[in-house]
Structures are given as C-alpha cells and as structure tokens.
Write an enzyme that holds these catalytic residues in place. Structure first.
Site, PDB file in Angstrom:
ATOM      1  N   GLU A   1       0.992  -1.441  -0.021  1.00  0.00           N
ATOM      2  CA  GLU A   1       0.034  -0.097  -0.124  1.00  0.00           C
ATOM      3  C   GLU A   1       0.854   1.287  -0.174  1.00  0.00           C
ATOM      4  OE1 GLU A   1      -3.032  -0.551  -0.071  1.00  0.00           O
ATOM      5  OE2 GLU A   1      -4.109   1.167   0.727  1.00  0.00           O
ATOM      6  N   ASP A   2       1.809   1.350   0.691  1.00  0.00           N
ATOM      7  CA  ASP A   2       2.744   2.620   1.025  1.00  0.00           C
ATOM      8  C   ASP A   2       4.092   2.767   0.530  1.00  0.00           C
ATOM      9  OD1 ASP A   2       0.343   3.587   2.393  1.00  0.00           O
ATOM     10  OD2 ASP A   2       0.882   2.532   4.429  1.00  0.00           O
TER      11      ASP A   2
ATOM     12  N   ASP B   1     -17.540  -8.493  40.528  1.00  0.00           N
ATOM     13  CA  ASP B   1     -16.083  -8.868  39.808  1.00  0.00           C
ATOM     14  C   ASP B   1     -15.261  -8.042  39.448  1.00  0.00           C
ATOM     15  OD1 ASP B   1     -17.486  -8.344  37.663  1.00  0.00           O
ATOM     16  OD2 ASP B   1     -16.852  -9.981  36.465  1.00  0.00           O
TER      17      ASP B   1
END
Ligand code: MN
Length: 496
Positions: A88-89, A271
């Site tokens: 992608e980059d 709890d």
C-alpha cells in the site's frame, strides 16, 4: 510529540526475544533469518516515511510485528507483519515480495492490505457487514491477527489525529476489531483494544467509570487480600502445588458494559476485582472449587462451570462468588495454565502450541495437558466462527469504503440498487477496481465499485436478466410498470 512508549522502533532482536518468551517457542536459525530479512526489507522500503506523530513510519510496522510476537505467532506471521504496509505505502511490488518471501507471506500481506480498504460508517447494518467482510475475506486467520495488531498500535497512537477521525476510529475499533478479537477468543487483546478506544469513543462514560473504579477498587482489594491469604494456606494443606494466583482488575470498557446491564448500580457488580487461581490440572480446578466452597459460602446462582460448558468463543474457567464473612463479596476464577493461555490469546495460542520444538522442561506440564486436549485447527475454528452468514455472500466496496453485502453472482446492477435506487435507475456502467465495466458484470468479493450514472439512462427489461437480488428486480419491475407507455401492462389496459 511522538509517544516514546509506542513510537519507538523495536529492534529485530527485541521482536524475536518477545516471540521466544512464549514457553512453546524457540526459533530455528532459518526462522530467525526470515524475520531479520523481512525487517531489513521493510526498513529499506519505508525509508524515511513519517507518521502523523512525526515518528518514523517504520516504528509502526516494528510495533505491529512486536504485538504479533507477543501473541505467540510464528516467523511467517511476524515477517508478514513487518511487511504489512509495503504494498500500500511503498514502491515495492507484489511480484518483488513474492520473489523474496514466497507466496504464503505474500498472500498474508495481500489479505491485510485488502482489509485496509474498509471504512466505518456507524450504522448497525454496516457494522455487521464489516465484521462479516473481515471473516469472509480472511481465508487465513493470521491475516486477521496481523490486522488486529496493526489496529492496536494505531489506536495507541490516536492522539495525533484530528478529533473527528479519533472518534470514528475508536468506535470502529470497539464495534469491529475488538468484537472480532473476542470472537477469536483473544481475551487480552479484546480488553486492550476496548480500553484504548473507550476514552475517544465515549469520553463522558469513561470519566465516570474511572472515578468509580478509584473509589471501589480499594475496598474490594482489601477483601480479596484476606481471601487470598487464607486460601493459600488451605490449598497447601491439601497438597495442591504449582499454583499461580493474581488479582485481575476488571477492564474499564467491560465494566461499563456490565454497569449498563445492571441499571448502573455498582453494588450489583461482584467481579470488579477477582482472584485468579491457576493450577496444573483440570482435576485440581474442581478440588480448589470444593475447598473454596468449604471455606466460604457461595452466592447462589453465581457458580459458573465454563470448563464443562465453555463459552461460544472457547473460554474455559470456573467462576464462583463468595461471601467473605466480614461483609465483603469476592469472585474467584479457577483454571489451568493452558486454559489461561487460551483465554488470553485465543486462536493465536493454537499457533503457539503447534510448533513444540525446543520446549523448555519447565513448561512440560503445559504440553502434557495440551496433548490430552483435542487439537483444534485454527482454520476449522475460523470456519465455525463464520458459520452460515458468509456462505454464498460477497462483500463489495463503494469508493468511499462502505461495504455492500450481496449474494454471490450479483452483478453491477444489484450493487447499484443496493447503494441507492436513484443510482440504480441512472446507472449505465461501472468502474470496477479502476477498470471500466458493463452493467452485467458479475462482482467478486472485495471489488471496489463506482457506478457511472447518466440522467438519460433508465432501466430496461434486459436488466432483469442481470439482476440477482430481489431488491433490484422489484425496483426494475416497478420502474418498467410505472414508466413505460407501451409496456405489456399499458397495452393490456388499452385492449380491455
Ligand atoms: Mn499498518
């Protein structure tokens, strides 16, 4: 200012070391070599790219890889995590990766890249489509695991983005990513994703929960401390050894979810702080339960045996809540080390246990237990998680990243009508993944589709041959009926 805690570049040795902290993992030399090679390749490809924080972009991929290592994933997943933003980059191509690292790693990276096209819009229907898309697209569960690690780092460095983007990403993280982490049984990651996103997604509620925790936690911890001391003595008397105990404090987002179910009454929550008791065998779990109930009176209806009846995501443990005798109430959770590891890491733990070479003797009993359990294949696990809902469905994107959920073999026409009936009626063609295509084109899972519209364009009876969904067919038929003066309908009326 970059956050030094999360914006540092992890060294490749730190990543390897983190993976080898898992008791079941010792890398062979060629596995280490693969990780080192991916590290170098990624470092060169990303060069001096920067993140929004100003930190080197490379820090992001090293952190993502570090997280996959901490889940106990293997060399290929770690390598793919290091390379996950490459296609992608950077200038690096799919062919290059394929040549350097082979088809398995390439397909992991491609899977992660594809998931990157998603964009969260916020409607319930859309959220469900996104989750489905995740599960349907990732033929390999490791793709989702890398994507979740990627998101964990992004959410931890969210402060550098503009506020409206923060809000959208935080909501998406809770609704889509954390939900998927939970479905994959990755308890620790689920809690981390939720709690990192919580203050951005619901700031007021977050502040309220913070305040509440501050006041209540101390009181609860005091009761628990006493329980812990007497229980430890008693277990020793019964000869139960190799016990690990610790306090688990309820995560903030999870506490808020529970508060909403309990009319926001914190006194109905038992709890907030719980005592976890980890013992070697399943038999020990039930022994401990017996000892606990012999010492303190349990609250009726609060004993949960998730060992005999695991939760749908595979979670196993025994929970019981007791009156501490001095006015307090405490929850005790009992489990084996294997169950504990599975509850924390879920599907990832199946990968961690798969490769049992180079095992440390110290952890022998872990493995002994593992062997008595049915070997769960992660692919099978994912298949059962997908269930029926991704069967015969495809997920197609608008250019803005919205997901449209369609039956397989749907055409451009079906997509156009699913986006909006106006778009359907004015459609004359489409651009699919950047390529011009005809209306009758059958769509594939993951396609990005832009509908080309023209004012003069209108539905014809031929469209009925291309439309598969009942929505599109209904709209086309209605249009033909309403608008065509010489259609069979109007000529019928003329004749009679
Ligand atoms: Mn990334």
């Amino acid at each position: 200012m970059p956050d030094p805690q999360y914006d540092t570049i992890k060294t490749v040795e730190e990543i390897i070391e983190e993976a080898e902290r898992s008791p079941t993992k010792t890398f062979r030399p060629e596995e280490k070599a693969l990780i080192r090679k991916a590290y170098k390749f990624s470092q060169q490809a990303h060069g001096d790219q920067k993140r929004a924080s100003g930190a080197p972009f490379f820090s992001h991929v090293t952190m993502t890889a570090f997280y996959t290592a901490s889940f106990g994933m293997g060399d290929k997943t770690i390598a793919a995590a290091l390379l996950h933003d490459i296609i992608e980059d950077t200038k690096a191509t799919k062919e290059e990766i394929d040549e350097e690292f082979g088809p398995e790693i390439t397909s992991l990276i491609e899977g992660v890249t594809k998931l990157g096209h998603l964009k969260y819009r916020g409607s319930d229907r859309h959220v469900e489509s996104l989750r489905k898309f995740f599960l349907a697209s990732a033929k390999d569960p490791r793709v989702i695991i890398i994507k979740l690690a990627d998101r964990l780092h992004n959410i931890r460095t969210l402060q550098y983005l503009p506020p409206e983007k923060q809000h959208r990403i935080a909501l998406e993280t809770i609704e889509v990513h954390a939900n998927l982490a939970w479905r994959l049984g990755m308890g620790r990651l689920t809690g981390e994703l939720q709690d990192e996103a919580f203050p951005y997604a619901y700031p007021k509620e977050y502040a309220m929960v913070e305040k509440l925790l501050k006041t209540r936690r101390k009181v609860d911890e005091k009761y628990l401390e006493k329980v812990y001391k007497s229980l430890k003595k008693e277990l020793a008397l019964h000869g139960i050894k190799d016990i690990t105990t610790y306090q688990r404090i309820k995560k903030k987002y999870s506490l808020w979810q529970k508060l909403k179910r309990k009319e926001m009454d914190v006194d109905k929550i038992y709890d907030l702080v719980a005592l976890r008791v980890i013992v070697p065998t399943v038999e020990d779990c039930y022994k401990v339960l017996g000892i606990v109930h012999n010492m303190w009176r349990p609250l009726p209806g609060r004993i949960k045996d998730y060992i005999a009846l695991p939760k749908p995501n595979g979670y196993q443990s025994i929970h019981t809540t007791i009156f501490t005798g001095d006015g307090g109430i405490a929850e005790i959770q009992i489990r084996t080390m294997f169950m504990h590891h599975t509850a924390e890491y879920g599907i990832a733990s199946h990968y961690a246990y798969k490769n049992q070479e180079g095992l440390n003797d110290k952890y022998f009993h872990w493995v002994q237990q593992l062997k008595t359990l049915e070997d769960v294949d992660p692919k099978e696990m994912l298949k059962s998680l997908k269930g029926d809902f991704t069967h015969n469905r495809i997920f197609v994107f608008t250019p803005e990243g919205d997901v449209i959920d369609l039956p397989s073999n749907s055409s451009v026409i079906d997509f156009a009508y699913a986006v909006h009936s106006d778009i359907g009626e004015r459609a004359y063609g489409a651009t699919i993944n950047g390529k011009h295509s005809a209306l009758k084109t059958i769509l594939q899972n993951g396609d990005i589709v832009k509908i080309d519209t023209k004012k003069t364009s209108k539905p014809t009876s031929k469209w009925l041959d291309y439309a598969k969904t009942s929505l599109a067919r209904r709209k086309i038929q209605k249009y033909l009926r309403d608008n065509s003066s010489d259609s069979i309908f109007s000529s019928f009326w003329k004749k009679n």
